[in-house]
Design a protein around this motif. Structure first.
Motif, PDB file in Angstrom:
ATOM      1  N   VAL A 183       0.838  -1.193   0.000  1.00  0.00           N
ATOM      2  CA  VAL A 183       0.000   0.000   0.000  1.00  0.00           C
ATOM      3  C   VAL A 183       0.880   1.252   0.000  1.00  0.00           C
ATOM      4  O   VAL A 183       1.914   1.302   0.683  1.00  0.00           O
ATOM      5  CB  VAL A 183      -0.938   0.019   1.232  1.00  0.00           C
ATOM      6  N   ILE A 184       0.452   2.252  -0.787  1.00  0.00           N
ATOM      7  CA  ILE A 184       1.053   3.584  -0.754  1.00  0.00           C
ATOM      8  C   ILE A 184      -0.061   4.593  -0.529  1.00  0.00           C
ATOM      9  O   ILE A 184      -1.059   4.597  -1.264  1.00  0.00           O
ATOM     10  CB  ILE A 184       1.764   3.929  -2.071  1.00  0.00           C
ATOM     11  N   THR A 185       0.081   5.432   0.472  1.00  0.00           N
ATOM     12  CA  THR A 185      -0.851   6.527   0.710  1.00  0.00           C
ATOM     13  C   THR A 185      -0.086   7.835   0.600  1.00  0.00           C
ATOM     14  O   THR A 185       0.964   7.999   1.241  1.00  0.00           O
ATOM     15  CB  THR A 185      -1.521   6.416   2.087  1.00  0.00           C
ATOM     16  N   LYS A 186      -0.614   8.778  -0.197  1.00  0.00           N
ATOM     17  CA  LYS A 186       0.141   9.991  -0.469  1.00  0.00           C
ATOM     18  C   LYS A 186      -0.815  11.151  -0.711  1.00  0.00           C
ATOM     19  O   LYS A 186      -1.884  10.969  -1.316  1.00  0.00           O
ATOM     20  CB  LYS A 186       1.033   9.773  -1.701  1.00  0.00           C
ATOM     21  N   ASP A 187      -0.427  12.335  -0.249  1.00  0.00           N
ATOM     22  CA  ASP A 187      -1.159  13.554  -0.555  1.00  0.00           C
ATOM     23  C   ASP A 187      -0.658  14.069  -1.901  1.00  0.00           C
ATOM     24  O   ASP A 187       0.427  14.654  -1.986  1.00  0.00           O
ATOM     25  CB  ASP A 187      -0.943  14.601   0.542  1.00  0.00           C
ATOM     26  N   LEU A 188      -1.437  13.856  -2.955  1.00  0.00           N
ATOM     27  CA  LEU A 188      -1.013  14.218  -4.304  1.00  0.00           C
ATOM     28  C   LEU A 188      -0.916  15.724  -4.473  1.00  0.00           C
ATOM     29  O   LEU A 188      -0.107  16.211  -5.278  1.00  0.00           O
ATOM     30  CB  LEU A 188      -1.984  13.639  -5.336  1.00  0.00           C
ATOM     31  N   GLN A 189      -1.728  16.453  -3.749  1.00  0.00           N
ATOM     32  CA  GLN A 189      -1.727  17.902  -3.881  1.00  0.00           C
ATOM     33  C   GLN A 189      -0.429  18.509  -3.351  1.00  0.00           C
ATOM     34  O   GLN A 189       0.129  19.430  -3.944  1.00  0.00           O
ATOM     35  CB  GLN A 189      -2.929  18.490  -3.135  1.00  0.00           C
ATOM     36  N   LYS A 190       0.064  17.974  -2.258  1.00  0.00           N
ATOM     37  CA  LYS A 190       1.250  18.531  -1.632  1.00  0.00           C
ATOM     38  C   LYS A 190       2.538  17.893  -2.140  1.00  0.00           C
ATOM     39  O   LYS A 190       3.573  18.565  -2.252  1.00  0.00           O
ATOM     40  CB  LYS A 190       1.158  18.354  -0.110  1.00  0.00           C
ATOM     41  N   ASN A 191       2.486  16.596  -2.454  1.00  0.00           N
ATOM     42  CA  ASN A 191       3.721  15.852  -2.717  1.00  0.00           C
ATOM     43  C   ASN A 191       3.816  15.276  -4.124  1.00  0.00           C
ATOM     44  O   ASN A 191       4.764  14.555  -4.424  1.00  0.00           O
ATOM     45  CB  ASN A 191       3.860  14.714  -1.695  1.00  0.00           C
ATOM     46  N   GLY A 192       2.870  15.604  -4.992  1.00  0.00           N
ATOM     47  CA  GLY A 192       2.939  15.111  -6.364  1.00  0.00           C
ATOM     48  C   GLY A 192       2.314  13.744  -6.540  1.00  0.00           C
ATOM     49  O   GLY A 192       1.941  13.072  -5.575  1.00  0.00           O
ATOM     50  N   GLU A 193       2.181  13.339  -7.791  1.00  0.00           N
ATOM     51  CA  GLU A 193       1.537  12.077  -8.115  1.00  0.00           C
ATOM     52  C   GLU A 193       2.359  10.881  -7.623  1.00  0.00           C
ATOM     53  O   GLU A 193       3.578  10.950  -7.474  1.00  0.00           O
ATOM     54  CB  GLU A 193       1.342  11.948  -9.629  1.00  0.00           C
ATOM     55  N   ILE A 194       1.659   9.784  -7.387  1.00  0.00           N
ATOM     56  CA  ILE A 194       2.331   8.525  -7.057  1.00  0.00           C
ATOM     57  C   ILE A 194       2.989   7.979  -8.317  1.00  0.00           C
ATOM     58  O   ILE A 194       2.353   7.866  -9.367  1.00  0.00           O
ATOM     59  CB  ILE A 194       1.335   7.490  -6.497  1.00  0.00           C
ATOM     60  N   GLU A 195       4.255   7.648  -8.232  1.00  0.00           N
ATOM     61  CA  GLU A 195       4.974   7.004  -9.328  1.00  0.00           C
ATOM     62  C   GLU A 195       5.742   5.832  -8.743  1.00  0.00           C
ATOM     63  O   GLU A 195       6.633   6.014  -7.906  1.00  0.00           O
ATOM     64  CB  GLU A 195       5.934   7.982 -10.007  1.00  0.00           C
ATOM     65  N   THR A 196       5.389   4.631  -9.173  1.00  0.00           N
ATOM     66  CA  THR A 196       5.966   3.452  -8.557  1.00  0.00           C
ATOM     67  C   THR A 196       6.007   2.306  -9.551  1.00  0.00           C
ATOM     68  O   THR A 196       5.631   2.454 -10.717  1.00  0.00           O
ATOM     69  CB  THR A 196       5.168   3.066  -7.289  1.00  0.00           C
ATOM     70  N   ALA A 197       6.482   1.162  -9.102  1.00  0.00           N
ATOM     71  CA  ALA A 197       6.585  -0.005  -9.969  1.00  0.00           C
ATOM     72  C   ALA A 197       6.442  -1.274  -9.143  1.00  0.00           C
ATOM     73  O   ALA A 197       6.681  -1.286  -7.928  1.00  0.00           O
ATOM     74  CB  ALA A 197       7.908  -0.008 -10.724  1.00  0.00           C
ATOM     75  N   VAL A 198       6.056  -2.337  -9.837  1.00  0.00           N
ATOM     76  CA  VAL A 198       5.908  -3.656  -9.220  1.00  0.00           C
ATOM     77  C   VAL A 198       6.704  -4.647 -10.054  1.00  0.00           C
ATOM     78  O   VAL A 198       6.648  -4.621 -11.288  1.00  0.00           O
ATOM     79  CB  VAL A 198       4.425  -4.083  -9.171  1.00  0.00           C
ATOM     80  N   LEU A 199       7.448  -5.535  -9.390  1.00  0.00           N
ATOM     81  CA  LEU A 199       8.172  -6.604 -10.072  1.00  0.00           C
ATOM     82  C   LEU A 199       7.401  -7.903  -9.858  1.00  0.00           C
ATOM     83  O   LEU A 199       7.405  -8.467  -8.756  1.00  0.00           O
ATOM     84  CB  LEU A 199       9.589  -6.744  -9.504  1.00  0.00           C
ATOM     85  N   PRO A 200       6.699  -8.412 -10.884  1.00  0.00           N
ATOM     86  CA  PRO A 200       5.851  -9.600 -10.698  1.00  0.00           C
ATOM     87  C   PRO A 200       6.611 -10.863 -10.329  1.00  0.00           C
ATOM     88  O   PRO A 200       6.059 -11.757  -9.693  1.00  0.00           O
ATOM     89  CB  PRO A 200       5.176  -9.747 -12.070  1.00  0.00           C
TER      90      PRO A 200
END
Length: 452
Positions: A354-371
């Motif tokens: 899980v990632i929880t983030k305030d997009l307004q203050k800290n920008g969009e979530i950018e992440t990746a998953v290794l299957p």
């Protein structure tokens, strides 16, 4: 006469780096650069040309397919990252006094001398017959040589320390043209690291131009392996996995990294652009550069052919120039990815995925998953405000609206899944936009998510 002619040709080859500086932020055009042929690199080419990092030739060309030398790469880094001077400020054992093959008459003497200290441990130096330190400034860099160089650049910040040795092993094992050797016996591992000539008698890793040294791991398979005692294997594997995860340098859709392909001018400026953005997004850029890259004038477009408004097609596109939500290129304020190989990782999942983030203050979530060996990925995104998601599977791009989530997708055979949020109706007056992105990997398709 022949000596004069050869010297003239040699200087002509580096003229693209030696031209007088262009007026600041000048609009530029190149006769051999077009959106059709160079769309994936178009934005980077013009950004770097505008900022005199790599300029064109007197005949109005950029020559995007021409390869670059180690000295040329060093000069580009020197220009873009104008605060980064490791050897200039080095002292004691870290200081390098000079290279046997880079005299003070060499055109890139200043750049090379101020950049490279003894903090560059792998794939940088060699030795002359009498033991002098060699830089090999004029070799045409291969992709693997550049990757090895990048391990030491920027205080090793391009290496993602959050990737475990097993994660690194799993990623590198998926490259079809990077040899990996696994050992369960420690003595056999150590013998392998000594027997292939990768080290000089003094312990310096030897520069090779026509070989790809195997990466050595301890373990029984890609899901059960770890680092051993060979520092070069650990460094090369770490940077390859990190570059793949960050999107700075990646394999193609078939899993080929192309280690012996020479780095072209177009590739070089694109890689530099991605490094700049990576440092920017991790709040490290101020340590290395005072330059603000910004597109303006002719040729600054990304070559985008599509966008989307968050409606979510649910299908995956192979279009290498497709830009998510009209992102507009690779600049640090870009709204999305503009190249099939771009997967940025600035946010990391907790142990529950899980990632929880305030997009307004800290920008969009950018992440990746290794299957890894898992076959299905379930994605969910929750937010009071409407937030949609861009998904990239090994270069294939899809746009999912929040209403389509949660969604389970097949990731069998996929090396990396990139995820990026996008506010549907951004409003600067909002105090906060908190979004929660969650993922779950399964070997078998979850029964609860099957469509009826």
């Amino acid at each position: 006469m022949r000596k004069i002619r050869n010297r003239w040709l040699q200087w002509l080859l580096v003229l693209g780096l030696m031209l007088p500086a262009l007026p600041a932020k000048a609009a530029v055009q190149f006769s051999d650069v077009s959106a059709q042929a160079n769309g994936w690199a178009l934005n980077s080419i013009y950004l770097m040309a505008q900022n005199q990092v790599l300029t064109g030739y007197p005949d109005g060309t950029f020559r995007p397919g021409q390869t670059i030398s180690k000295a040329e790469w060093s000069t580009m880094v020197y220009r873009l990252f104008d605060k980064y001077r490791p050897n200039l400020y080095a002292t004691g054992l870290q200081k390098i006094d000079g290279f046997a093959d880079v005299s003070n008459q060499h055109w890139a003497y200043k750049q090379i001398s101020e950049l490279y200290s003894h903090s560059f441990n792998w794939g940088v130096y060699g030795l002359s017959a009498n033991g002098g330190l060699m830089f090999h400034p004029d070799i045409q860099l291969t992709r693997l040589q550049l990757a090895d160089l990048l391990y030491s650049f920027f205080d090793t910040r391009l290496v993602d320390r959050r990737l475990s040795p097993n994660d690194v092993c799993s990623v590198v094992s998926n490259f079809k043209d990077i040899p990996v050797k696994l050992f369960q016996d420690k003595a056999q591992y150590e013998e392998a690291s000594r027997s292939d000539g990768r080290y000089s008698p003094t312990g310096i890793i030897m520069m090779t131009s026509n070989d790809v040294l195997p990466t050595l791991f301890m373990g029984s398979g890609s899901s059960d392996c770890s680092f051993g005692t060979d520092g070069f294997s650990n460094a090369q594997a770490s940077i390859l996995a990190s570059l793949q995860a960050s999107g700075i340098m990646t394999s193609d859709e078939g899993g080929y990294f192309r280690p012996l392909d020479k780095v072209t001018r177009a590739e070089a400026v694109t890689i530099l652009n991605r490094i700049y953005n990576y440092l920017y997004k991790n709040y490290w850029l101020a340590d290395y550069s005072t330059i603000e890259l910004e597109s303006s004038g002719t040729g600054s477009g990304s070559g985008s052919t599509g966008g989307g408004s968050g409606s979510g097609s649910g299908s995956f596109s192979n279009n290498p120039n497709q830009t998510s939500y009209g992102g507009g290129g690779l600049g640090p304020n870009s709204g999305g990815w503009s190249n099939q190989s771009i997967v940025n990782v600035t946010d990391y999942f907790n142990d529950q995925g899980v990632i929880t983030k305030d997009l307004q203050k800290n920008g969009e979530i950018e992440t990746a998953v290794l299957p890894k060996e898992k076959r299905y990925l379930t994605i969910d995104l929750k937010s009071i405000e409407k937030v949609d998601l861009t998904v990239i599977l090994d270069g294939k791009m899809a746009y999912l609206s929040q209403e389509e989530l949660p969604k389970t997708i097949s990731v069998e055979g996929v090396q990396i899944v990139g995820l990026r949020t996008q506010q549907r109706n951004p409003n600067p007056l909002r105090q906060s936009v908190t979004a929660t992105l969650s993922v779950k990997l399964d070997l078998n398709e979850p029964q609860t998510t099957k469509k009826k």
